[in-house]
Design an enzyme around this catalytic site. Structure first.
Site, PDB file in Angstrom:
ATOM      1  N   TYR A 174     -16.245  15.394 -15.606  1.00 43.91           N
ATOM      2  CA  TYR A 174     -16.572  13.986 -14.985  1.00 43.91           C
ATOM      3  C   TYR A 174     -18.005  14.174 -14.089  1.00 43.91           C
ATOM      4  O   TYR A 174     -17.437  14.332 -13.062  1.00 43.91           O
ATOM      5  CB  TYR A 174     -15.815  12.693 -15.192  1.00 43.91           C
ATOM      6  CG  TYR A 174     -15.576  11.643 -15.200  1.00 43.91           C
ATOM      7  CD1 TYR A 174     -15.817  11.087 -15.765  1.00 43.91           C
ATOM      8  CD2 TYR A 174     -15.770  11.095 -14.141  1.00 43.91           C
ATOM      9  CE1 TYR A 174     -16.256   9.591 -15.308  1.00 43.91           C
ATOM     10  CE2 TYR A 174     -16.026  10.377 -13.333  1.00 43.91           C
ATOM     11  CZ  TYR A 174     -16.485   9.331 -14.366  1.00 43.91           C
ATOM     12  OH  TYR A 174     -16.720   7.840 -14.236  1.00 43.91           O
ATOM     13  N   ASP A 187      -8.092  17.599 -15.190  1.00 42.13           N
ATOM     14  CA  ASP A 187      -8.136  16.034 -15.740  1.00 42.13           C
ATOM     15  C   ASP A 187      -7.912  15.814 -17.382  1.00 42.13           C
ATOM     16  O   ASP A 187      -8.102  15.959 -18.132  1.00 42.13           O
ATOM     17  CB  ASP A 187      -9.532  15.146 -15.628  1.00 42.13           C
ATOM     18  CG  ASP A 187     -10.389  14.288 -15.890  1.00 42.13           C
ATOM     19  OD1 ASP A 187      -9.218  13.395 -16.316  1.00 42.13           O
ATOM     20  OD2 ASP A 187     -10.979  14.056 -14.938  1.00 42.13           O
ATOM     21  N   ARG A 225       0.979  -1.396   0.423  1.00 43.13           N
ATOM     22  CA  ARG A 225      -0.355   0.188  -0.067  1.00 43.13           C
ATOM     23  C   ARG A 225       1.340   1.303  -0.416  1.00 43.13           C
ATOM     24  O   ARG A 225       1.026   2.676  -0.494  1.00 43.13           O
ATOM     25  CB  ARG A 225      -0.755  -0.102   1.098  1.00 43.13           C
ATOM     26  CG  ARG A 225      -2.346   1.288   1.097  1.00 43.13           C
ATOM     27  CD  ARG A 225      -3.024   0.631   1.689  1.00 43.13           C
ATOM     28  NE  ARG A 225      -2.565   0.290   3.646  1.00 43.13           N
ATOM     29  CZ  ARG A 225      -2.172   0.944   4.082  1.00 43.13           C
ATOM     30  NH1 ARG A 225      -2.078   2.436   4.402  1.00 43.13           N
ATOM     31  NH2 ARG A 225      -2.162   0.599   5.941  1.00 43.13           N
ATOM     32  N   LYS A 270      -9.011   4.260 -19.267  1.00 38.52           N
ATOM     33  CA  LYS A 270      -9.238   4.981 -20.606  1.00 38.52           C
ATOM     34  C   LYS A 270      -8.132   4.826 -21.255  1.00 38.52           C
ATOM     35  O   LYS A 270      -7.602   3.529 -21.645  1.00 38.52           O
ATOM     36  CB  LYS A 270     -10.322   6.553 -20.623  1.00 38.52           C
ATOM     37  CG  LYS A 270     -11.088   6.537 -18.905  1.00 38.52           C
ATOM     38  CD  LYS A 270     -12.105   5.980 -19.393  1.00 38.52           C
ATOM     39  CE  LYS A 270     -13.019   5.617 -18.361  1.00 38.52           C
ATOM     40  NZ  LYS A 270     -12.787   6.885 -17.652  1.00 38.52           N
TER      41      LYS A 270
HETATM   42  C1  LIG Z   1     -13.814   7.341 -16.908  1.00 47.94           C
HETATM   43  C2  LIG Z   1     -13.265   8.805 -16.475  1.00 47.94           C
HETATM   44  C3  LIG Z   1     -12.827   9.501 -14.723  1.00 47.94           C
HETATM   45  C4  LIG Z   1     -13.266   8.032 -13.964  1.00 47.94           C
HETATM   46  O1  LIG Z   1     -12.320   7.058 -13.555  1.00 47.94           O
HETATM   47  P1  LIG Z   1     -12.698   5.672 -12.864  1.00 47.94           P
HETATM   48  O2  LIG Z   1     -11.141   4.925 -13.642  1.00 47.94           O
HETATM   49  O3  LIG Z   1     -13.936   4.716 -13.648  1.00 47.94           O
HETATM   50  O4  LIG Z   1     -12.757   6.033 -11.699  1.00 47.94           O
HETATM   51  C5  LIG Z   1     -12.473  10.818 -14.482  1.00 47.94           C
HETATM   52  N1  LIG Z   1     -11.856  11.463 -15.150  1.00 47.94           N
HETATM   53  C6  LIG Z   1     -12.283  10.867 -15.886  1.00 47.94           C
HETATM   54  C7  LIG Z   1     -12.456  11.733 -17.577  1.00 47.94           C
HETATM   55  C8  LIG Z   1     -13.111  10.118 -16.933  1.00 47.94           C
HETATM   56  O5  LIG Z   1     -13.663   9.866 -18.130  1.00 47.94           O
END
Ligand SMILES: *Cc1c(COP(=O)(O)O)cnc(C)c1O
Length: 393
Positions: free
Chosen positions: A111, A183, A58, A208
């Site tokens: 998001y 982000d 961790r 992603k």
């Molecule tokens: C999917 C997504 C998140 C969150 O990510 P997870 O891996 O699903 O927790 C945050 N920001 C954007 C733009 C996303 O597409």
């Protein structure tokens, strides 16, 4: 090997990824929860920080370390912090930077869950937030208060595809000592590097484009300065939203092909966007690579390419949007994005169906809006399938 001066594609293959012990070509998966100390002095040195030995997964782990170094090298940052998910990264950032009485300004079309967790949960601890259209930096300036501690943006925003000027926001915040967070999930560092524009923190849902194969969930934060690492890393550790070594291995593996995947997906996306733009059943298309995008010039100046995410509006609203979902056969009807396979989604009947129509439309989610994450299939197949589906809508 010092990878600092290598090009981006070479960094994907080599940065952070060294196994000196057996000469493994790939980073080994250290699937262990804990690490044996040589003796009591070694254990003491690991805990005091005099040795950079490993203690407990961790806290730190060689496989996860490799991903953190790789991510930092790709984003031109000081260090990466790997998290269990993108939302793990969001919560590490919120909890690490903000305290009671602080205020945060964010993109209105951010998001969804990043907004929900702020407004529903962090508000309980006395943290305030304002959501504005950050595509106009003046909207940010208007909201700044003495308590404003963080500006948190997403560009392109989802699913409106509106952009935020990274350099302008970094300047507004820098003058006032406000921490900036981007982000960067929609772009990956292949297309955009917010730290290069003066941002303090960048993060990804590596679920992603970064991992890119729709087979794991994960997150990674990259900070510009050591000081922020010393705030966010203990927060991640204490929240317990650490990544797992196997997850980290998968992301490192996926990242090797980031450039070739992004390049191919983006070439496909340009073709799909141009097809949709002139289709009689489509009201409009939002894609930063089309001259019709209102911020086409900004996209060219801060992104190294327009990416693989397209939003478009079906004439005929809710029913036409839903109908299209049932008629396509090549793209998977699924949420998420950034995988090698094309994914299609209709926010009004799916991700945003619980949001009432007027609030939905306020953040640009109209009834006929369709979100398309373009994969790396043959572009002719994607277009032929869309064409056939459209005929039957
Ligand atoms: C999917 C997504 C998140 C969150 O990510 P997870 O891996 O699903 O927790 C945050 N920001 C954007 C733009 C996303 O597409």
């Amino acid at each position: 090997m010092d990878t600092k001066d290598l090009g981006f594609d070479s960094k994907l293959i080599h940065s952070g990824q060294i196994d000196d012990q057996f000469g493994s070509a790939t980073v080994p998966i250290y699937q262990t929860s804990t690490f044996r100390f040589r003796d009591a002095d070694h254990g003491a040195a690991c805990f005091s920080g005099d040795s950079d030995g490993y203690i407990y997964t961790r806290l730190n782990n060689p496989t996860i370390d490799a991903l953190e170094r790789l991510a930092a090298s790709l984003e031109n940052g000081y260090r990466g912090i790997a998290c269990s998910s993108g939302m793990g990264a969001v919560n590490t950032i919120y909890s690490g930077v903000l305290k009671q009485g602080d205020h945060m300004i964010s993109t209105d079309a951010v998001y969804g869950p990043s907004r929900v967790v702020m407004e529903k949960h962090y508000s309980k601890y006395g943290i305030e937030s304002s959501y504005v259209d950050t595509s106009n930096p003046d909207n940010i300036i208007k909201e700044i208060r003495p308590q404003t501690r963080m500006i948190y943006i997403e560009t392109p925003a989802n699913p409106t595809m509106s952009l935020t000027d990274l350099k302008a926001v970094a300047e507004i915040a820098g003058e006032r000592g406000i921490i900036t967070v981007a982000d960067n999930t929609f772009c990956s560092p292949y297309l955009q590097k917010p730290l290069d524009f003066g941002f303090d923190i960048v993060f990804h849902s590596v679920t992603k484009f970064m991992n890119g194969h729709a087979d794991i969930v994960g997150g990674v934060i990259v900070v510009k300065q050591r000081k922020l690492d010393s705030i966010l890393r203990p927060m991640m550790i204490n929240l317990g939203c650490n990544m797992d070594p196997h997850q980290a291995y998968m992301v490192i593996r996926g990242l090797k092909t980031l450039s070739v995947r992004m390049e191919k997906a983006q070439q496909n996306a340009i073709k799909v966007a141009r097809f949709l733009e002139v289709h009689p059943k489509v009201a409009w298309v939002k894609y930063p690579g089309l001259e019709s995008h209102p911020q086409y010039e900004l996209a060219r100046s801060q992104m190294d390419g327009p990416g693989a995410m397209i939003s478009f509006e079906m004439k005929g609203g809710l029913n036409a949007g839903k109908n299209l979902m049932n008629k396509v056969s090549l793209p998977l009807l699924a949420v998420s994005l950034g995988g090698v396979e094309s994914l299609i989604q209709h926010p009004a009947s799916m991700t945003h169906s619980k949001v009432d129509k007027s609030s939905r439309e306020e953040s640009g989610i109209t009834d006929g809006l369709v979100r398309f994450s373009v994969g790396i299939e043959n572009p002719e197949d994607i277009i032929t399938d869309l064409e056939r589906a459209m005929e039957n809508v």
